[in-house]
Design a protein around this motif. Sequence first.
Motif, short mmCIF file in Angstrom:
data_model
loop_
_atom_site.label_atom_id
_atom_site.label_comp_id
_atom_site.label_asym_id
_atom_site.label_seq_id
_atom_site.Cartn_x
_atom_site.Cartn_y
_atom_site.Cartn_z
N ASP A 1 0.82 -1.22 0.00
CA ASP A 1 0.00 0.00 0.00
C ASP A 1 0.85 1.27 0.00
O ASP A 1 0.32 2.37 -0.08
CB ASP A 1 -0.91 0.02 1.25
N HIS A 2 2.15 1.10 0.14
CA HIS A 2 3.07 2.25 0.15
C HIS A 2 4.27 1.90 -0.73
O HIS A 2 5.42 2.03 -0.31
CB HIS A 2 3.50 2.59 1.58
N ALA A 3 3.93 1.44 -1.94
CA ALA A 3 4.99 1.01 -2.87
C ALA A 3 5.62 2.22 -3.53
O ALA A 3 5.01 3.29 -3.64
CB ALA A 3 4.40 0.08 -3.91
N HIS B 1 3.31 5.23 -4.83
CA HIS B 1 1.98 4.85 -5.31
C HIS B 1 1.02 4.86 -4.10
O HIS B 1 0.93 3.87 -3.37
CB HIS B 1 2.04 3.49 -6.00
N HIS B 2 0.39 5.99 -3.92
CA HIS B 2 -0.36 6.21 -2.69
C HIS B 2 -1.39 7.32 -2.91
O HIS B 2 -1.12 8.27 -3.66
CB HIS B 2 0.62 6.63 -1.58
N PRO B 3 -2.57 7.25 -2.26
CA PRO B 3 -3.54 8.34 -2.37
C PRO B 3 -2.95 9.67 -1.86
O PRO B 3 -2.03 9.66 -1.04
CB PRO B 3 -4.70 7.90 -1.47
N GLN C 1 -7.25 13.60 3.70
CA GLN C 1 -7.26 12.75 4.91
C GLN C 1 -6.10 11.75 4.94
O GLN C 1 -5.73 11.27 6.01
CB GLN C 1 -8.58 11.96 5.00
N HIS C 2 -5.57 11.42 3.76
CA HIS C 2 -4.58 10.32 3.70
C HIS C 2 -3.58 10.64 2.60
O HIS C 2 -3.94 10.61 1.42
CB HIS C 2 -5.34 9.01 3.42
N PHE C 3 -2.39 10.97 2.98
CA PHE C 3 -1.42 11.43 1.97
C PHE C 3 0.01 11.20 2.42
O PHE C 3 0.28 10.92 3.59
CB PHE C 3 -1.64 12.93 1.68
N TYR D 1 6.82 9.46 4.36
CA TYR D 1 5.92 9.44 5.50
C TYR D 1 4.47 9.55 5.06
O TYR D 1 4.08 10.50 4.37
CB TYR D 1 6.26 10.60 6.43
N CYS D 2 3.68 8.58 5.48
CA CYS D 2 2.23 8.61 5.27
C CYS D 2 1.59 9.13 6.56
O CYS D 2 1.93 8.65 7.65
CB CYS D 2 1.72 7.21 4.96
N ASN D 3 0.67 10.10 6.45
CA ASN D 3 0.11 10.70 7.67
C ASN D 3 -0.70 9.69 8.48
O ASN D 3 -0.90 9.89 9.68
CB ASN D 3 -0.73 11.94 7.33
N ARG D 4 -1.17 8.61 7.84
CA ARG D 4 -1.94 7.61 8.60
C ARG D 4 -1.11 6.42 9.02
O ARG D 4 -1.34 5.83 10.06
CB ARG D 4 -3.10 7.07 7.75
N HIS D 5 -0.17 6.02 8.18
CA HIS D 5 0.53 4.75 8.41
C HIS D 5 1.97 4.89 8.86
O HIS D 5 2.64 3.89 9.13
CB HIS D 5 0.44 3.87 7.15
N GLY D 6 2.47 6.12 8.89
CA GLY D 6 3.80 6.33 9.45
C GLY D 6 4.93 6.33 8.43
O GLY D 6 4.71 6.51 7.23
FE LIG Z 1 -0.91 5.25 3.86
#
Ligand SMILES: [Fe+2]
Length: 194
Positions: free
Chosen positions: A120-122, A137-139, A143-145, A183-188
């Motif tokens: 999900d964070h390729a 490759h990420h939204p 809310q999620h970036f 860094y993903c704001n939701r997943h770290g």
């Molecule tokens: Fe994420």
Amino acid sequence: MDTYVTGPVIRKLREAQHMTQAELAEKIGVSSKTVSKWETAKGLPDISLLQQLAQALGISVIELMNGQHITNQNISANMLRCKFYVCPICGNVIHCTGSTLISCCGITLPPLEAEEADDDHAISIENVEDEHFITVHHPMTKQHFISFIAFVTSDRLQIVKFYPEGNPQTRLQLRGMGYLCYYCNRHGLFRKKI
Ligand SMILES: [Fe+2]
């Protein structure tokens, strides 16, 4: 502010400096009885005294507030051992070459632990002239970036900031061995070895 100096911390630091309560009191312009009250949890030093108190105890104010004395072990300043901190409230990104205590928006930030990139964070990397075109490759919704990407080697840091509704793509020169951290704001924090 999520922590404040405590009596046991004052006592421990004072004793480490081989000072009596009276000696510490004199340095900061209070009575020894006042210091005794702080140390026995019968009172707290006024905030206007914290700077002098920290100075007298040989520590920074933020270390005093957190009750921890930071010794920087990263003497060689190897950037690969550097740490990222991100404020969950304002999104501030902070990078440090060694151990420290970081506060932002009134909270103490932990150093981020990076995990290996997942599906999900390729990330993809294409060679373009003498640079590399990098895509996460990420939204990129509000809310999620992905908020930043960095390339870290032993002596260098390149960092690119991203914003919601933008494209998580950039061109970087990936010279040397290191890590791409993003860094993903939701997943770290994620990383990929280069
Ligand atoms: Fe994420």
